[in-house]
Motif scaffolding. Structure first.
Motif, short mmCIF file in Angstrom:
data_model
loop_
_atom_site.label_atom_id
_atom_site.label_comp_id
_atom_site.label_asym_id
_atom_site.label_seq_id
_atom_site.Cartn_x
_atom_site.Cartn_y
_atom_site.Cartn_z
N GLY A 1 0.79 -1.22 0.00
CA GLY A 1 0.00 0.00 0.00
C GLY A 1 0.83 1.28 0.00
N ILE A 2 2.09 1.18 -0.44
CA ILE A 2 2.95 2.37 -0.50
C ILE A 2 2.65 3.14 -1.80
N GLY A 3 2.57 4.47 -1.69
CA GLY A 3 2.23 5.29 -2.85
C GLY A 3 3.22 5.13 -4.00
N LEU A 4 2.70 4.93 -5.20
CA LEU A 4 3.53 4.78 -6.40
C LEU A 4 2.86 5.55 -7.53
N PRO A 5 3.64 6.04 -8.50
CA PRO A 5 2.99 6.61 -9.67
C PRO A 5 2.26 5.47 -10.39
N VAL A 6 1.12 5.76 -11.01
CA VAL A 6 0.43 4.72 -11.77
C VAL A 6 1.40 4.20 -12.82
N ALA B 1 9.11 6.66 3.17
CA ALA B 1 10.49 6.26 2.89
C ALA B 1 10.91 5.09 3.78
N VAL B 2 10.58 5.17 5.05
CA VAL B 2 10.97 4.11 5.98
C VAL B 2 10.27 2.80 5.63
N ARG B 3 8.98 2.90 5.29
CA ARG B 3 8.25 1.67 4.93
C ARG B 3 8.78 1.07 3.63
N ALA B 4 9.16 1.93 2.70
CA ALA B 4 9.68 1.42 1.43
C ALA B 4 10.98 0.64 1.67
N ASP C 1 13.83 7.43 -3.28
CA ASP C 1 13.50 8.62 -4.07
C ASP C 1 11.99 8.79 -4.18
N LEU C 2 11.53 9.96 -3.75
CA LEU C 2 10.10 10.25 -3.74
C LEU C 2 9.79 11.40 -4.68
N LEU C 3 8.58 11.41 -5.19
CA LEU C 3 8.07 12.58 -5.91
C LEU C 3 6.89 13.10 -5.10
N ARG C 4 6.74 14.43 -5.07
CA ARG C 4 5.57 15.02 -4.40
C ARG C 4 4.45 15.11 -5.43
N SER C 5 3.49 14.22 -5.31
CA SER C 5 2.38 14.23 -6.27
C SER C 5 1.15 14.76 -5.57
N ASN C 6 0.11 15.13 -6.35
CA ASN C 6 -1.08 15.62 -5.66
C ASN C 6 -1.92 14.49 -5.08
N HIS C 7 -1.45 13.24 -5.22
CA HIS C 7 -2.05 12.18 -4.42
C HIS C 7 -1.06 11.66 -3.37
N GLY C 8 -0.24 12.58 -2.85
CA GLY C 8 0.68 12.24 -1.76
C GLY C 8 2.04 11.81 -2.29
N PRO C 9 2.98 11.47 -1.38
CA PRO C 9 4.31 11.07 -1.83
C PRO C 9 4.27 9.74 -2.59
N ASP D 1 12.83 15.86 -7.26
CA ASP D 1 12.49 14.70 -6.45
C ASP D 1 13.16 14.83 -5.10
N ILE D 2 12.83 13.95 -4.19
CA ILE D 2 13.39 14.01 -2.84
C ILE D 2 14.11 12.70 -2.57
N ARG D 3 15.39 12.80 -2.23
CA ARG D 3 16.15 11.62 -1.84
C ARG D 3 16.13 11.53 -0.31
#
Ligand code: ADP
Ligand code: MG
Length: 305
Positions: free
Chosen positions: A111-116, A233-236, A248-256, A187-189
């Motif tokens: 359930g970790i946020g990912l780009p489609v 990040a920790v869960r990933a 590496d995360l992206l700030r999307s409008n549906h969360g990280p 992006d955020i490292r």
């Protein structure tokens, strides 16, 4: 402690820093080129040899295995694990994280946020593949690319179709992904050690570039991350089974959303951007793990009485 660092080049910033800090903390350090290590894998007392020498037992091993030597590198690391050496990152976790498809499937299951994201090898219906990930604009990536090479932004459906056709024509696996426009080329490292993000930096692509890779001319700066980004990040990292990871995360409008989990994150960019001693944090993490391991084995022995 005796610490082995698996690194092909002792001159690299990350390797040099780890050696420097470990020695300053009183440890004996050997830098080993993983491709030069050889071993008898059937021996009852496993060992690793190097230029004619039996290396003996190490307390800990820090794997810094490049993407191009993952296969042999993780085999050598496994041999160290069989000898009871504590690996900063385990071989299975490294193999897992190097497989982008497997990683994304595992992250998605947690359930970790990912780009489609869609994967394809030989789709007969490219327009349907494009539709599946929400249409243009979209990002098309070579599965085996690094440092931003092989990452293409297709602004229109027509462009997306031609790029996908071109990649498939040369028989490479690709990933087709929703374009997170709102990330604004940044992006955020997050640098994770154990269950903490110990440092974070923002990487911003140069003017007119959507890829933030420092190798593509991006610049790094300090950033404050949100609690949600921190826990993502920790869960990933935990999902991959990595003690140390660059997430590496992206700030999307549906969360990280997580783009990548790197098992040998470099130190130069993040130490420079944040001014933190991340090499020392890694050595201290190893010291703590070994202390705890020793204590728990002592308790067990006492328990047996
Ligand atoms: P590499 O492994 O080559 O670094 P990445 O997947 O990390 O490839 O992509 C490179 C850069 O391109 C990322 O750091 C990010 O800035 C940008 N990028 C990648 N995917 C997307 C996306 N789906 N939406 C927006 N930007 C992206
Ligand atoms: Mg990247």
């Amino acid at each position: 402690m005796r610490i082995a660092i698996l690194s092909r080049n002792p001159k690299l910033y990350s390797t040099r820093r780890l050696v420097e800090v470990a020695e300053a903390r009183g440890h004996e350090v050997r830098v080993l080129d993983v491709l030069r290590c050889y071993m008898n894998i059937t021996s009852h007392s496993p060992s690793v040899h190097y230029r004619g020498e039996n290396l003996g037992k190490f307390d800990a091993v820090i794997p810094r295995i490049g993407a191009s030597v993952t296969f042999y590198g993780t085999a050598v690391l496994r041999q160290f694990e069989m000898m009871g050496t504590f690996p900063l990152n385990e071989s299975v976790a490294i193999s897992r994280s190097r497989d982008k498809l497997r990683s994304m499937q595992l992250l998605s299951r947690k359930g970790i946020g990912l780009p489609v994201t869609g994967f394809a090898h030989k789709p007969d219906d490219i327009p349907d593949l494009i539709k599946m990930v929400g249409g243009a604009p979209l990002v098309i990536k070579l599965l085996e690319g690094t440092q931003g090479i092989g990452v293409v932004l297709a602004e229109t459906e027509k462009a997306a179709e031609s790029v996908i056709e071109a990649f498939l024509g040369v028989k490479v696996n690709i990933l087709v992904q929703e374009y997170i426009k709102e990330a604004g080329g940044a992006d955020i490292r997050c640098f994770v050690i154990g269950d903490k993000v110990v440092a974070a930096m923002k990487r911003q692509g140069k003017e007119g570039e959507f890829r933030s890779n420092l190798h593509r001319g991006g610049t790094a700066s300090l950033i404050r991350i949100t609690p949600e980004e921190r826990s993502t990040a920790v869960r990933a990292a935990k999902t991959m089974g990595l003690n140390v990871a660059g997430v590496d995360l992206l700030r999307s409008n549906h969360g990280p959303v997580v783009m990548e989990v790197n098992s040998s994150p470099g130190l130069e960019g993040i130490e420079t951007a944040t001014g933190k001693d991340i090499a020392e944090m890694q050595i201290m993490f190893i010291e703590k793990q070994l202390r705890e391991k020793k204590q728990s084995s002592m308790t067990r022995t006492r328990g047996r009485g």
